[in-house]
Design a protein around this motif. Structure first.
Motif, mmCIF file in Angstrom:
data_model
loop_
_atom_site.group_PDB
_atom_site.id
_atom_site.type_symbol
_atom_site.label_atom_id
_atom_site.label_comp_id
_atom_site.label_asym_id
_atom_site.label_seq_id
_atom_site.Cartn_x
_atom_site.Cartn_y
_atom_site.Cartn_z
ATOM 1 N N GLY A 28 0.846 -1.141 0.002
ATOM 2 C CA GLY A 28 -0.043 -0.017 0.048
ATOM 3 C C GLY A 28 0.667 1.290 -0.125
ATOM 4 N N TYR A 29 1.890 1.363 -0.687
ATOM 5 C CA TYR A 29 2.721 2.549 -1.032
ATOM 6 C C TYR A 29 1.953 3.788 -0.990
ATOM 7 N N GLN A 30 2.425 4.759 -0.241
ATOM 8 C CA GLN A 30 1.705 6.050 -0.514
ATOM 9 C C GLN A 30 2.561 7.137 -0.790
ATOM 10 N N ARG A 31 3.671 7.062 -0.247
ATOM 11 C CA ARG A 31 4.830 8.094 -0.694
ATOM 12 C C ARG A 31 6.093 8.004 0.120
ATOM 13 N N ALA A 32 7.010 8.821 -0.498
ATOM 14 C CA ALA A 32 8.405 8.654 0.148
ATOM 15 C C ALA A 32 8.848 10.065 0.518
ATOM 16 N N GLN A 33 9.457 10.161 1.342
ATOM 17 C CA GLN A 33 10.018 11.634 1.941
ATOM 18 C C GLN A 33 11.565 11.433 2.286
ATOM 19 N N TYR A 34 12.531 12.287 2.094
ATOM 20 C CA TYR A 34 13.631 12.537 2.104
ATOM 21 C C TYR A 34 14.433 13.402 2.685
ATOM 22 N N GLN A 35 15.373 13.464 3.730
ATOM 23 C CA GLN A 35 16.067 14.358 4.567
ATOM 24 C C GLN A 35 17.490 14.219 4.002
ATOM 25 N N VAL A 36 18.278 15.082 3.157
ATOM 26 C CA VAL A 36 19.644 15.028 3.282
ATOM 27 C C VAL A 36 20.282 15.275 4.704
ATOM 28 N N ASN A 68 -0.519 0.905 5.961
ATOM 29 C CA ASN A 68 -0.715 0.681 7.727
ATOM 30 C C ASN A 68 0.503 1.070 8.191
ATOM 31 N N ALA A 69 1.457 1.397 7.692
ATOM 32 C CA ALA A 69 2.658 1.747 8.734
ATOM 33 C C ALA A 69 3.662 2.459 7.874
#
Length: 125
Positions: A60-68, A91-92
């Motif tokens: 159930g992939y929703q999105r990815a976020q990153y921080q350098v 769910n996680a």
């Protein structure tokens, strides 16, 4: 570098392995949950990311976020980048970090090496 990472997120958001692979140079090396692998053929790298995208879709992939977290030039055409990731699923959420070695080829950054390791999304300084 930020443009590359934004394109990486966009490719994963679309769950498009071919778009992900366009951000790598060959040969390349990846150490992640699938083990330590080297790739010299685009078709094998596409197959690896096709499987990863399928797994993410099933979760159930929703999105990815990153921080350098940090980066260090390794000369004019190479860059070491440490990134914290958060992948939101149905769910996680999965948090991890990755150490990338980027190479600049024809005026754009490409991923040469990826080493995924445990870590949180928020930097604890």
């Amino acid at each position: 570098m930020e443009e590359l990472l934004n394109q990486y997120v966009s490719a994963f958001d679309q769950l498009e392995p071919e778009q992900i692979v366009r951000l790598y140079r060959l040969p390349c090396a990846i150490a992640d949950a699938d083990g330590v692998q080297t790739f010299t053929e685009q078709s094998k790298l596409v197959s690896k990311f096709r499987q990863n995208c399928l797994q993410l879709q099933q979760l159930g992939y929703q999105r990815a976020q990153y921080q350098v977290l940090s980066f260090e030039p390794l000369g004019n055409e190479q860059l070491l980048v440490n990134v914290a990731w958060r992948v939101d699923l149905a769910n996680a959420a999965i948090e991890f970090r990755a150490l990338y070695i980027l190479h600049r080829l024809e005026q754009r950054w490409l991923i040469y090496s990826t080493n995924v390791y445990p870590g949180s999304f928020v930097s604890v300084e």
